[in-house]
Design a protein around this motif. Sequence first.
Motif, PDB file in Angstrom:
ATOM      1  N   LEU A   4      40.394 -13.326  51.518  1.00 47.72           N
ATOM      2  CA  LEU A   4      39.592 -14.504  51.157  1.00 47.72           C
ATOM      3  C   LEU A   4      40.291 -15.781  51.565  1.00 47.72           C
ATOM      4  O   LEU A   4      39.671 -16.703  52.101  1.00 47.72           O
ATOM      5  CB  LEU A   4      39.345 -14.501  49.638  1.00 47.72           C
ATOM      6  CG  LEU A   4      38.484 -15.656  49.094  1.00 47.72           C
ATOM      7  CD1 LEU A   4      37.106 -15.660  49.779  1.00 47.72           C
ATOM      8  CD2 LEU A   4      38.333 -15.530  47.578  1.00 47.72           C
ATOM      9  N   GLU A   5      41.565 -15.823  51.342  1.00 43.88           N
ATOM     10  CA  GLU A   5      42.315 -17.016  51.715  1.00 43.88           C
ATOM     11  C   GLU A   5      42.310 -17.186  53.205  1.00 43.88           C
ATOM     12  O   GLU A   5      42.179 -18.295  53.730  1.00 43.88           O
ATOM     13  CB  GLU A   5      43.761 -16.908  51.195  1.00 43.88           C
ATOM     14  CG  GLU A   5      43.843 -16.986  49.674  1.00 43.88           C
ATOM     15  CD  GLU A   5      45.262 -16.788  49.184  1.00 43.88           C
ATOM     16  OE1 GLU A   5      46.134 -16.396  50.008  1.00 43.88           O
ATOM     17  OE2 GLU A   5      45.528 -17.068  47.987  1.00 43.88           O
ATOM     18  N   LEU A   6      42.446 -16.067  53.932  1.00 43.69           N
ATOM     19  CA  LEU A   6      42.448 -16.142  55.388  1.00 43.69           C
ATOM     20  C   LEU A   6      41.111 -16.627  55.881  1.00 43.69           C
ATOM     21  O   LEU A   6      41.021 -17.452  56.803  1.00 43.69           O
ATOM     22  CB  LEU A   6      42.775 -14.748  55.959  1.00 43.69           C
ATOM     23  CG  LEU A   6      42.876 -14.673  57.479  1.00 43.69           C
ATOM     24  CD1 LEU A   6      43.954 -15.597  58.028  1.00 43.69           C
ATOM     25  CD2 LEU A   6      43.171 -13.228  57.897  1.00 43.69           C
ATOM     26  N   LEU A   7      40.064 -16.159  55.235  1.00 40.10           N
ATOM     27  CA  LEU A   7      38.721 -16.586  55.631  1.00 40.10           C
ATOM     28  C   LEU A   7      38.539 -18.071  55.366  1.00 40.10           C
ATOM     29  O   LEU A   7      37.959 -18.806  56.184  1.00 40.10           O
ATOM     30  CB  LEU A   7      37.681 -15.772  54.843  1.00 40.10           C
ATOM     31  CG  LEU A   7      36.210 -16.098  55.149  1.00 40.10           C
ATOM     32  CD1 LEU A   7      35.889 -15.827  56.627  1.00 40.10           C
ATOM     33  CD2 LEU A   7      35.285 -15.251  54.252  1.00 40.10           C
ATOM     34  N   THR A   8      39.073 -18.468  54.261  1.00 42.62           N
ATOM     35  CA  THR A   8      38.958 -19.917  53.919  1.00 42.62           C
ATOM     36  C   THR A   8      39.677 -20.775  54.943  1.00 42.62           C
ATOM     37  O   THR A   8      39.188 -21.824  55.370  1.00 42.62           O
ATOM     38  CB  THR A   8      39.549 -20.176  52.531  1.00 42.62           C
ATOM     39  OG1 THR A   8      38.865 -19.364  51.577  1.00 42.62           O
ATOM     40  CG2 THR A   8      39.412 -21.646  52.127  1.00 42.62           C
ATOM     41  N   ILE A   9      40.845 -20.336  55.373  1.00 42.90           N
ATOM     42  CA  ILE A   9      41.624 -21.089  56.373  1.00 42.90           C
ATOM     43  C   ILE A   9      40.875 -21.137  57.679  1.00 42.90           C
ATOM     44  O   ILE A   9      40.805 -22.188  58.350  1.00 42.90           O
ATOM     45  CB  ILE A   9      43.008 -20.459  56.547  1.00 42.90           C
ATOM     46  CG1 ILE A   9      43.841 -20.667  55.255  1.00 42.90           C
ATOM     47  CG2 ILE A   9      43.753 -21.068  57.735  1.00 42.90           C
ATOM     48  CD1 ILE A   9      45.128 -19.882  55.245  1.00 42.90           C
ATOM     49  N   ILE A  10      40.283 -20.006  58.071  1.00 43.65           N
ATOM     50  CA  ILE A  10      39.556 -19.952  59.348  1.00 43.65           C
ATOM     51  C   ILE A  10      38.378 -20.904  59.298  1.00 43.65           C
ATOM     52  O   ILE A  10      38.107 -21.660  60.248  1.00 43.65           O
ATOM     53  CB  ILE A  10      39.105 -18.508  59.648  1.00 43.65           C
ATOM     54  CG1 ILE A  10      40.345 -17.636  59.929  1.00 43.65           C
ATOM     55  CG2 ILE A  10      38.164 -18.460  60.841  1.00 43.65           C
ATOM     56  CD1 ILE A  10      40.034 -16.125  59.995  1.00 43.65           C
TER      57      ILE A  10
END
Length: 375
Positions: A4-10
């Motif tokens: 989820l965090e990675l998706l948010t960063i992307i």
Amino acid sequence: MSGLELLTIIIGLTVLGFLLKSIYSLSQRSRRIQAKIASLEDENARLWTTQSELSSEAKCLQDTVDNLTAENRSLRQRNAIIQSFESLSIEQLSAIENNLDLVINRDKLTQAITEAGSQKTNLEIEINQLKQIVDLWQEEYRRIEAQHEEIIDYDQRLKAYPGLLQQQEGLIHRIDEIEQEKASLTEQLWQAQAQIERDLQGLHRIKIVSACRQHSTSDRELFHATIDMNFGRVREALDFAETMFDDVLDVWDSARVSADASNFIRPDDAYRALQSLAWFGQHYFEQDGDIGDNLYGFLRENYNLECTPESKTVENDKKLRDERCFWNGSQRKEMFKHVKLGGGTGMNKILRIYFNINRESQRIEIGHCGKHLSN
């Protein structure tokens, strides 16, 4: 890191990239708009320049049209004049020519009158200048003439100068003599006034009691009289004695000064002594000095005067002799004969009267009437 965090960063990076792209696109569009605005401003300036040039050309064209119109009008006027001249007769042309000649001659005459007026003005200026020069020469002539007269007058005065100097010296000498005479007369007047005052004071002291029968050997009337002997000071007694016996007593200036300074308590005795000296003088000069060899004894026995000469010590001492050198004006004389009055201690109880017998003037000279002198 979770998915989820990675998706948010992307997603965040994607949004950020989109925003940056939008900003870049807007920046490019802004540059194009600014370039277009600058181009439009340049075009506008060029159009204004073109408009100004066209306005200038239009103005030039209008000026050209105006000039052509004026030339056309002038040509029309000239054409009308030519046509009017063509219609004139020879006589009319001659009259016009004569009028033109008159106008030209009038202008020349006016110019000549103007030039003549100018010349007249210049001549008047020159005449005034010449008059001023003449006045200056006349003034210079008068000055030279006056200087010449002054030189002649100075020469005459120079020749008369020695005589004038002699006259001046004579006048100065005469003025000095007059001043001396004036001083002498003033002194005599002062002395006469002083003598009159003393005489008046003396007369107040004399009271006539009764008249006597005229003496057979005298041509003068004789009177019984009383004298007020109440003297306040020795000087009063001396002045009264001088008034009463001025024919025989010669009171010197030094005697008056010493009498002024005296505080002798019995001034009436001073008067009696002076009176006795006067009586002695009258007898002495009537007898031509023939009274015997003992003068001091004669004074003591006949006039009750205690009179002695000075001692040899006094006569041989210069300082003591100088003290007995009395004066009257510029006259100086040593006197050693003196009358003694009073006695005891105290300067106010002693008085000395120094005198001299002057056989030439037939008078008794009083040189001192005051304090006891040094011995």
